[in-house]
Motif scaffolding. Structure first.
Motif, PDB file in Angstrom:
ATOM      1  N   TYR A 165       0.088   4.442  11.395  1.00  0.00           N
ATOM      2  CA  TYR A 165       1.163   3.464  11.293  1.00  0.00           C
ATOM      3  C   TYR A 165       1.788   3.120  12.644  1.00  0.00           C
ATOM      4  CZ  TYR A 165       0.906   4.003   6.247  1.00  0.00           C
ATOM      5  OH  TYR A 165       0.473   3.996   4.946  1.00  0.00           O
ATOM      6  N   ASN A 166       1.250   3.689  13.706  1.00  0.00           N
ATOM      7  CA  ASN A 166       1.729   3.305  15.035  1.00  0.00           C
ATOM      8  C   ASN A 166       1.458   1.818  15.274  1.00  0.00           C
ATOM      9  OD1 ASN A 166       2.531   5.915  15.590  1.00  0.00           O
ATOM     10  ND2 ASN A 166       0.601   6.460  16.580  1.00  0.00           N
ATOM     11  N   MET A 167       2.347   1.168  15.992  1.00  0.00           N
ATOM     12  CA  MET A 167       2.219  -0.258  16.329  1.00  0.00           C
ATOM     13  C   MET A 167       2.321  -1.159  15.099  1.00  0.00           C
ATOM     14  SD  MET A 167       1.981   0.230  19.527  1.00  0.00           S
ATOM     15  CE  MET A 167       1.669  -1.429  20.131  1.00  0.00           C
ATOM     16  N   THR A 168       2.896  -0.635  14.005  1.00  0.00           N
ATOM     17  CA  THR A 168       3.162  -1.474  12.833  1.00  0.00           C
ATOM     18  C   THR A 168       4.652  -1.397  12.528  1.00  0.00           C
ATOM     19  OG1 THR A 168       3.003   0.195  11.068  1.00  0.00           O
ATOM     20  CG2 THR A 168       0.928  -0.700  11.911  1.00  0.00           C
ATOM     21  N   ASP A 169       5.093  -2.245  11.610  1.00  0.00           N
ATOM     22  CA  ASP A 169       6.493  -2.218  11.169  1.00  0.00           C
ATOM     23  C   ASP A 169       6.644  -1.428   9.875  1.00  0.00           C
ATOM     24  OD1 ASP A 169       7.196  -3.845  13.305  1.00  0.00           O
ATOM     25  OD2 ASP A 169       6.876  -5.692  12.171  1.00  0.00           O
ATOM     26  N   TRP A 170       5.616  -0.654   9.526  1.00  0.00           N
ATOM     27  CA  TRP A 170       5.604   0.029   8.240  1.00  0.00           C
ATOM     28  C   TRP A 170       5.900   1.517   8.369  1.00  0.00           C
ATOM     29  CZ3 TRP A 170       0.126  -2.254   7.540  1.00  0.00           C
ATOM     30  CH2 TRP A 170       0.222  -3.620   7.236  1.00  0.00           C
ATOM     31  N   MET A 171       6.580   2.029   7.349  1.00  0.00           N
ATOM     32  CA  MET A 171       6.807   3.457   7.201  1.00  0.00           C
ATOM     33  C   MET A 171       6.318   3.849   5.813  1.00  0.00           C
ATOM     34  SD  MET A 171      10.392   5.593   7.330  1.00  0.00           S
ATOM     35  CE  MET A 171      10.990   4.777   5.826  1.00  0.00           C
ATOM     36  N   PRO A 172       5.401   4.803   5.694  1.00  0.00           N
ATOM     37  CA  PRO A 172       4.876   5.163   4.370  1.00  0.00           C
ATOM     38  C   PRO A 172       5.949   5.762   3.477  1.00  0.00           C
ATOM     39  CG  PRO A 172       4.166   6.741   6.029  1.00  0.00           C
ATOM     40  CD  PRO A 172       4.832   5.629   6.771  1.00  0.00           C
ATOM     41  N   LEU A 173       5.900   5.397   2.219  1.00  0.00           N
ATOM     42  CA  LEU A 173       6.774   5.983   1.212  1.00  0.00           C
ATOM     43  C   LEU A 173       5.926   6.899   0.346  1.00  0.00           C
ATOM     44  CD1 LEU A 173       8.932   2.893   0.141  1.00  0.00           C
ATOM     45  CD2 LEU A 173       9.525   4.714   1.757  1.00  0.00           C
ATOM     46  N   GLY A 174       5.994   8.190   0.623  1.00  0.00           N
ATOM     47  CA  GLY A 174       5.116   9.115  -0.065  1.00  0.00           C
ATOM     48  C   GLY A 174       3.685   8.907   0.394  1.00  0.00           C
ATOM     49  N   SER A 175       2.768   9.563  -0.297  1.00  0.00           N
ATOM     50  CA  SER A 175       1.358   9.412   0.078  1.00  0.00           C
ATOM     51  C   SER A 175       0.447   9.387  -1.145  1.00  0.00           C
ATOM     52  CB  SER A 175       0.942  10.539   1.026  1.00  0.00           C
ATOM     53  OG  SER A 175       1.211  11.803   0.460  1.00  0.00           O
ATOM     54  N   LYS A 176       0.963   8.854  -2.244  1.00  0.00           N
ATOM     55  CA  LYS A 176       0.104   8.625  -3.407  1.00  0.00           C
ATOM     56  C   LYS A 176      -0.690   7.343  -3.209  1.00  0.00           C
ATOM     57  CE  LYS A 176       2.555  11.214  -6.970  1.00  0.00           C
ATOM     58  NZ  LYS A 176       3.090  11.184  -8.347  1.00  0.00           N
ATOM     59  N   ILE A 177      -1.866   7.324  -3.798  1.00  0.00           N
ATOM     60  CA  ILE A 177      -2.748   6.166  -3.697  1.00  0.00           C
ATOM     61  C   ILE A 177      -2.783   5.441  -5.039  1.00  0.00           C
ATOM     62  CG2 ILE A 177      -5.107   5.381  -3.238  1.00  0.00           C
ATOM     63  CD1 ILE A 177      -3.601   6.573  -0.826  1.00  0.00           C
ATOM     64  N   GLU A 178      -2.579   4.116  -5.002  1.00  0.00           N
ATOM     65  CA  GLU A 178      -2.756   3.303  -6.200  1.00  0.00           C
ATOM     66  C   GLU A 178      -4.132   2.663  -6.120  1.00  0.00           C
ATOM     67  OE1 GLU A 178      -0.665  -0.581  -8.189  1.00  0.00           O
ATOM     68  OE2 GLU A 178       0.615   1.163  -7.727  1.00  0.00           O
ATOM     69  N   ILE A 192     -10.188  -0.876  -4.792  1.00  0.00           N
ATOM     70  CA  ILE A 192      -9.221  -1.019  -3.705  1.00  0.00           C
ATOM     71  C   ILE A 192      -8.119   0.028  -3.848  1.00  0.00           C
ATOM     72  CG2 ILE A 192      -7.720  -2.593  -2.439  1.00  0.00           C
ATOM     73  CD1 ILE A 192      -9.123  -4.919  -3.818  1.00  0.00           C
ATOM     74  N   GLY A 193      -7.903   0.777  -2.769  1.00  0.00           N
ATOM     75  CA  GLY A 193      -6.832   1.755  -2.741  1.00  0.00           C
ATOM     76  C   GLY A 193      -5.647   1.237  -1.947  1.00  0.00           C
ATOM     77  N   TYR A 194      -4.450   1.380  -2.510  1.00  0.00           N
ATOM     78  CA  TYR A 194      -3.227   0.892  -1.868  1.00  0.00           C
ATOM     79  C   TYR A 194      -2.258   2.040  -1.617  1.00  0.00           C
ATOM     80  CZ  TYR A 194      -4.671  -3.795  -3.395  1.00  0.00           C
ATOM     81  OH  TYR A 194      -5.360  -4.972  -3.598  1.00  0.00           O
ATOM     82  N   ALA A 195      -1.513   1.921  -0.517  1.00  0.00           N
ATOM     83  CA  ALA A 195      -0.408   2.833  -0.233  1.00  0.00           C
ATOM     84  C   ALA A 195       0.888   2.033  -0.240  1.00  0.00           C
ATOM     85  CB  ALA A 195      -0.606   3.507   1.127  1.00  0.00           C
ATOM     86  N   THR A 196       1.984   2.673  -0.620  1.00  0.00           N
ATOM     87  CA  THR A 196       3.291   2.016  -0.641  1.00  0.00           C
ATOM     88  C   THR A 196       4.007   2.263   0.683  1.00  0.00           C
ATOM     89  OG1 THR A 196       3.447   2.333  -3.036  1.00  0.00           O
ATOM     90  CG2 THR A 196       5.486   1.818  -1.853  1.00  0.00           C
ATOM     91  N   VAL A 197       4.519   1.208   1.277  1.00  0.00           N
ATOM     92  CA  VAL A 197       5.195   1.324   2.575  1.00  0.00           C
ATOM     93  C   VAL A 197       6.508   0.562   2.555  1.00  0.00           C
ATOM     94  CG1 VAL A 197       3.025   1.574   3.847  1.00  0.00           C
ATOM     95  CG2 VAL A 197       4.015  -0.700   3.535  1.00  0.00           C
ATOM     96  N   HIS A 198       7.354   0.923   3.503  1.00  0.00           N
ATOM     97  CA  HIS A 198       8.621   0.220   3.704  1.00  0.00           C
ATOM     98  C   HIS A 198       8.553  -0.495   5.049  1.00  0.00           C
ATOM     99  CE1 HIS A 198      12.916   0.157   5.203  1.00  0.00           C
ATOM    100  NE2 HIS A 198      12.993  -0.506   4.065  1.00  0.00           N
ATOM    101  N   LEU A 206       6.405  -2.743   0.045  1.00  0.00           N
ATOM    102  CA  LEU A 206       5.177  -3.423  -0.331  1.00  0.00           C
ATOM    103  C   LEU A 206       4.010  -2.471  -0.341  1.00  0.00           C
ATOM    104  CD1 LEU A 206       3.804  -5.367   2.728  1.00  0.00           C
ATOM    105  CD2 LEU A 206       5.964  -4.137   2.858  1.00  0.00           C
ATOM    106  N   GLN A 207       2.863  -2.963  -0.834  1.00  0.00           N
ATOM    107  CA  GLN A 207       1.642  -2.177  -0.861  1.00  0.00           C
ATOM    108  C   GLN A 207       0.659  -2.734   0.160  1.00  0.00           C
ATOM    109  OE1 GLN A 207       0.411  -2.305  -5.005  1.00  0.00           O
ATOM    110  NE2 GLN A 207       1.098  -0.203  -5.257  1.00  0.00           N
ATOM    111  N   ILE A 208      -0.011  -1.832   0.862  1.00  0.00           N
ATOM    112  CA  ILE A 208      -1.036  -2.246   1.813  1.00  0.00           C
ATOM    113  C   ILE A 208      -2.352  -1.566   1.449  1.00  0.00           C
ATOM    114  CG2 ILE A 208       0.597  -2.629   3.701  1.00  0.00           C
ATOM    115  CD1 ILE A 208      -0.373   0.096   4.838  1.00  0.00           C
ATOM    116  N   SER A 209      -3.456  -2.244   1.727  1.00  0.00           N
ATOM    117  CA  SER A 209      -4.770  -1.687   1.418  1.00  0.00           C
ATOM    118  C   SER A 209      -5.151  -0.618   2.442  1.00  0.00           C
ATOM    119  CB  SER A 209      -5.818  -2.803   1.426  1.00  0.00           C
ATOM    120  OG  SER A 209      -7.117  -2.279   1.296  1.00  0.00           O
TER     121      SER A 209
END
Length: 265
Positions: A165-178, A192-198, A206-209
């Motif tokens: 997540y370096n060089m992004t504006d995202w911070m992971p919220l937990g580490s479960k995969i959707e 497709i696996g998604y992670a939830t980020v802030h 939001l969710q990112i792939s």
């Protein structure tokens, strides 16, 4: 934990790598009938001795579809005599020709450490033989694609698919995969696996792939293809399927997924 790799399957357990390599290389039939494979594994064994590290047994370095039957025969022979294995007697192990050119004190320490917590012999031989015969360590669930379509979520926190997540504006919220499994075309599906980020700039959640492949679902396996080049990457088993849950692996990581619309979290 130790890893056993056979084709594109990975088995993880307690100590067994030294034990299996030692018994295999002390098997006269293996040395006589498969000299090239024997020489390669002796070299691997000596490297592991040199560094005192037995964490992975990668049979793929010598295993092919052509010699698979020969390996099955060798391991069945060792397994049938497992109560008379050389490794059952520490002194007999130390007298093995495999250690003739090694420091006896160092070897004695390694052997003691490796065999002290040896895994249940039956468990590991069953795993190896299943892996060789069926190219999976698991009892697969032969389910239809229709049973797997929809949205799933991993049942526990796992950082195994975490991206950088370096060089992004995202911070992971937990580490479960959707996980979303969707029709694509013909007999292919999107996986497709998604992670939830802030997003700490916009304040959005939001969710990112974090994983995307195209898959075929057949005979109890996901056949993963590159989502752009559509080249086969690997196949992974679908197992312990029970309507709302199933297990599989992404890369070498095991996951348990629960159908999202039944998840109360």
């Amino acid at each position: 934990m130790n890893l056993l790799r056979i084709f594109d399957q990975t088995f993880t357990e307690r100590k067994f790598v030294f034990f299996i390599l030692f018994e295999l290389l002390n098997n006269a039939e293996f040395e006589e009938t498969m000299p090239l494979e024997y020489a390669k594994l002796v070299s691997d064994f000596n490297d592991k001795l040199r560094y005192g590290s037995f964490s992975e047994l990668n049979l793929n370095t010598v295993l092919t579809q052509e010699n698979k039957a020969s390996f099955i025969k060798i391991f069945e022979s060792i397994n049938s005599n497992r109560f008379n294995l050389v490794s059952n007697d520490l002194n007999e192990v130390l007298r093995s020709k495999l250690f003739l050119n090694h420091d006896r004190k160092k070897i004695g320490r390694i052997v003691y450490e490796q065999l002290e917590n040896k895994i249940n012999v039956t468990t590991i031989f069953n795993a190896i033989l299943n892996g060789l015969k069926f190219e999976t360590f698991y009892e697969v669930s032969n389910v239809s694609p229709a049973d797997l379509l929809g949205e799933w979520i991993s049942v526990k926190e796992t950082g195994q698919l975490r991206i950088n997540y370096n060089m992004t504006d995202w911070m992971p919220l937990g580490s479960k995969i959707e996980l979303h499994i969707e029709p694509l075309k013909d007999d292919f599906y999107k996986f497709i696996g998604y992670a939830t980020v802030h997003n700490y700039v916009t304040k959005e959640i939001l969710q990112i792939s974090v994983h995307e492949t195209n898959v075929q679902i057949k005979n109890g396996f996901f056949y993963h293809y590159h989502f752009e080049a559509n080249e086969l990457i690997y196949k992974k088993p679908i197992y312990e399927f029970e309507n709302d849950t199933f297990k599989t692996a992404i890369y070498q990581y095991d996951f348990v997924f629960k159908r999202k619309n039944n998840n109360k979290e």
